[in-house]
Design an enzyme around this catalytic site. Structure first.
Site, PDB file in Angstrom:
ATOM      1  N   ASP A   1      -2.319  10.716  -2.672  1.00  0.00           N
ATOM      2  CA  ASP A   1      -2.601   9.621  -3.601  1.00  0.00           C
ATOM      3  C   ASP A   1      -2.914  10.133  -5.002  1.00  0.00           C
ATOM      4  O   ASP A   1      -2.744   9.414  -5.980  1.00  0.00           O
ATOM      5  CB  ASP A   1      -3.750   8.767  -3.080  1.00  0.00           C
ATOM      6  CG  ASP A   1      -3.285   7.939  -1.895  1.00  0.00           C
ATOM      7  OD1 ASP A   1      -3.245   8.478  -0.780  1.00  0.00           O
ATOM      8  OD2 ASP A   1      -2.895   6.780  -2.106  1.00  0.00           O
TER       9      ASP A   1
ATOM     10  N   ARG B   1       0.849  -1.202   0.000  1.00  0.00           N
ATOM     11  CA  ARG B   1       0.000   0.000   0.000  1.00  0.00           C
ATOM     12  C   ARG B   1       0.880   1.246   0.000  1.00  0.00           C
ATOM     13  O   ARG B   1       2.092   1.176   0.155  1.00  0.00           O
ATOM     14  CB  ARG B   1      -0.926  -0.023   1.223  1.00  0.00           C
ATOM     15  CG  ARG B   1      -0.136  -0.349   2.484  1.00  0.00           C
ATOM     16  CD  ARG B   1      -0.558   0.355   3.692  1.00  0.00           C
ATOM     17  NE  ARG B   1      -0.499   1.780   3.560  1.00  0.00           N
ATOM     18  CZ  ARG B   1       0.625   2.486   3.701  1.00  0.00           C
ATOM     19  NH1 ARG B   1       1.782   1.913   3.963  1.00  0.00           N
ATOM     20  NH2 ARG B   1       0.605   3.799   3.566  1.00  0.00           N
TER      21      ARG B   1
ATOM     22  N   GLN C   1      -2.571   3.045   9.678  1.00  0.00           N
ATOM     23  CA  GLN C   1      -1.250   3.114   9.047  1.00  0.00           C
ATOM     24  C   GLN C   1      -0.302   4.039   9.826  1.00  0.00           C
ATOM     25  O   GLN C   1       0.909   3.837   9.842  1.00  0.00           O
ATOM     26  CB  GLN C   1      -1.359   3.605   7.598  1.00  0.00           C
ATOM     27  CG  GLN C   1      -2.019   2.632   6.650  1.00  0.00           C
ATOM     28  CD  GLN C   1      -3.512   2.832   6.537  1.00  0.00           C
ATOM     29  OE1 GLN C   1      -4.177   3.281   7.481  1.00  0.00           O
ATOM     30  NE2 GLN C   1      -4.080   2.491   5.394  1.00  0.00           N
TER      31      GLN C   1
HETATM   32  O1  MRU Z   1      -4.827   3.125   1.751  1.00  0.00           O
HETATM   33  P1  MRU Z   1      -3.349   3.362   1.733  1.00  0.00           P
HETATM   34  O2  MRU Z   1      -2.651   2.874   2.953  1.00  0.00           O
HETATM   35  O3  MRU Z   1      -2.698   2.882   0.457  1.00  0.00           O
HETATM   36  O4  MRU Z   1      -3.243   4.942   1.736  1.00  0.00           O
HETATM   37  C1  MRU Z   1      -1.979   5.528   1.742  1.00  0.00           C
HETATM   38  C2  MRU Z   1      -2.043   6.976   1.901  1.00  0.00           C
HETATM   39  O5  MRU Z   1      -3.086   7.591   1.905  1.00  0.00           O
HETATM   40  C3  MRU Z   1      -0.745   7.678   1.924  1.00  0.00           C
HETATM   41  O6  MRU Z   1      -0.786   8.774   2.773  1.00  0.00           O
HETATM   42  C4  MRU Z   1      -0.486   8.142   0.487  1.00  0.00           C
HETATM   43  O7  MRU Z   1      -0.474   7.036  -0.371  1.00  0.00           O
HETATM   44  C5  MRU Z   1       0.760   8.824   0.367  1.00  0.00           C
HETATM   45  S1  MRU Z   1       2.044   7.614   0.473  1.00  0.00           S
HETATM   46  C6  MRU Z   1       3.360   8.315  -0.052  1.00  0.00           C
END
Ligand code: MRU
Length: 354
Positions: free
Chosen positions: A245, A45, A204
């Site tokens: 993202d 992720r 996370q």
């Molecule tokens: O759902 P996830 O864990 O993939 O979401 C990740 C995030 O929102 C991060 O903050 C984003 O990808 C930036 S990572 C450099």
């Protein structure tokens, strides 16, 4: 450094992030459907890591191809469509499959399948390696901007920074994006303490960012997502930096759910809020944030906490995985090319096209 993903001898190896920090489980697969499942379930992720994993997933699919050259275009189109359907918001995934598609488009006619696959393998490695390099450059640009913005404060004390979700090695390869900025700023003596918001519902921030900071020996404290406002009110946070993202032309930025609330609080308290992300996260085909597809995940992610039922199985739930912070709340968007401050429509087009 943690090896979040790697690709060797046709095998994709990843650290399954769902079990961190309590268990470090590495998984190996040669099956592209299993790699897609790893992306869908957040075993891998974070936007840049999703992109790099998507490149390797396409390679697994290609390595499994048994047919002749004439049959390959239909197989490849279906493979790319399957990978693209894994997660909707992080544009890095589509950036990576586009790069693989570009290699295919440029070489399919002239090359044997063997030669074509070799070029595509090179591209998958390049996508991954570029993200590692990007993190170092983002960190440098971020630290320069912080030194400018906090020139007066830094004469007398260090800074406390809020971050959300995980933007470190686990999410980005390399030293990370927002966490890369924080790491370098700490090394240069700018940072007192990092505040990591837990990032409900999958935690996370609490599980992954805290784990990375503990590993590095950087002082930090974890908070519940809803605590950022009181810490700002009490002078316990000087600025916030997160990843993204998908960043669209006007600077509106999708990131893990809860980011927008931190940005509103930061604005109210007069604190700068920054985004740190590679150019692969910028999507100038969209003019504003309302166009970004926002992933809605399973209701049980809320009704259960890591497998333990905490609400009735019939509790209605809205589970957006991301929100969109308007560009107007963002002090600067820090990329590997430059830190864009001011007019995002102009600045983001420059970094994408320049
Ligand atoms: O759902 P996830 O864990 O993939 O979401 C990740 C995030 O929102 C991060 O903050 C984003 O990808 C930036 S990572 C450099």
């Amino acid at each position: 450094m943690i090896d979040a993903i790697s690709f060797k001898n046709g095998t994709f190896r990843y650290l399954d992030q769902r079990y961190l920090p309590l268990k470090e489980i590495y998984v190996e697969t040669q099956n592209y459907l299993e790699a897609i499942e790893a992306i869908k379930t957040l075993a891998v992720r974070g936007a840049p890591l999703i992109g790099a994993s998507a490149g390797y997933t396409v390679m697994l699919g290609i390595n499994a191809y048994q047919g002749d050259k004439a049959g390959f275009p239909a197989y490849f189109a279906n493979l790319v469509a399957e990978v693209n359907a894994s997660r909707p918001t992080a544009v890095n995934l589509f950036f990576a499959t586009r790069k693989m598609q570009d290699v295919y488009d440029a070489n399919y006619e002239a090359d044997s399948l063997e030669a074509l696959f070799a070029k595509m393998t090179d591209m998958a490695y390049k996508i991954h390696n570029d993200e590692i390099d990007n993190c170092d450059k983002i960190a440098r640009h971020g630290v320069e901007l912080l030194k400018q913005d906090f020139a007066d404060v830094l004469k007398t004390r260090k800074l406390n920074v809020l971050t959300h979700c995980n933007t470190g090695t686990l999410a980005c390869c390399g030293i990370g994006t927002a966490l890369g900025v924080i790491r370098l700023a700490y090394q240069e003596g700018l940072i007192e303490r990092v505040i990591t918001a837990e990032s409900r519902p999958l935690l996370q921030g609490l599980r992954l960012t805290a784990w990375e900071l503990e590993h590095d020996g950087i002082p930090f404290a974890s908070i519940s997502d809803s605590s950022s406002a009181i810490l700002m009110q009490r002078g316990m946070i000087d600025f916030a930096v997160t990843g993204a993202d998908r960043i669209v032309a006007n600077g509106d930025s999708a990131n893990k759910i809860g980011t927008y609330a931190h940005a509103i609080s930061a604005k109210y308290h007069g604190l700068p809020f920054y985004i740190a992300a590679p150019v692969s996260t910028i999507d100038i085909t969209m003019s504003e944030g309302s166009q970004i597809p926002i992933e809605e995940r399973d209701a049980d992610e809320l009704r259960k906490i890591f497998g333990t039922q905490v609400a009735t199985p019939t509790t209605p739930v809205v589970n957006f995985a991301f929100d969109v912070t308007p560009g107007t709340l963002i002090r600067g968007i820090i990329t590997e090319k430059e830190a864009v401050v001011g007019n995002y429509n102009e600045g983001l087009a420059r970094v994408v096209n320049g």
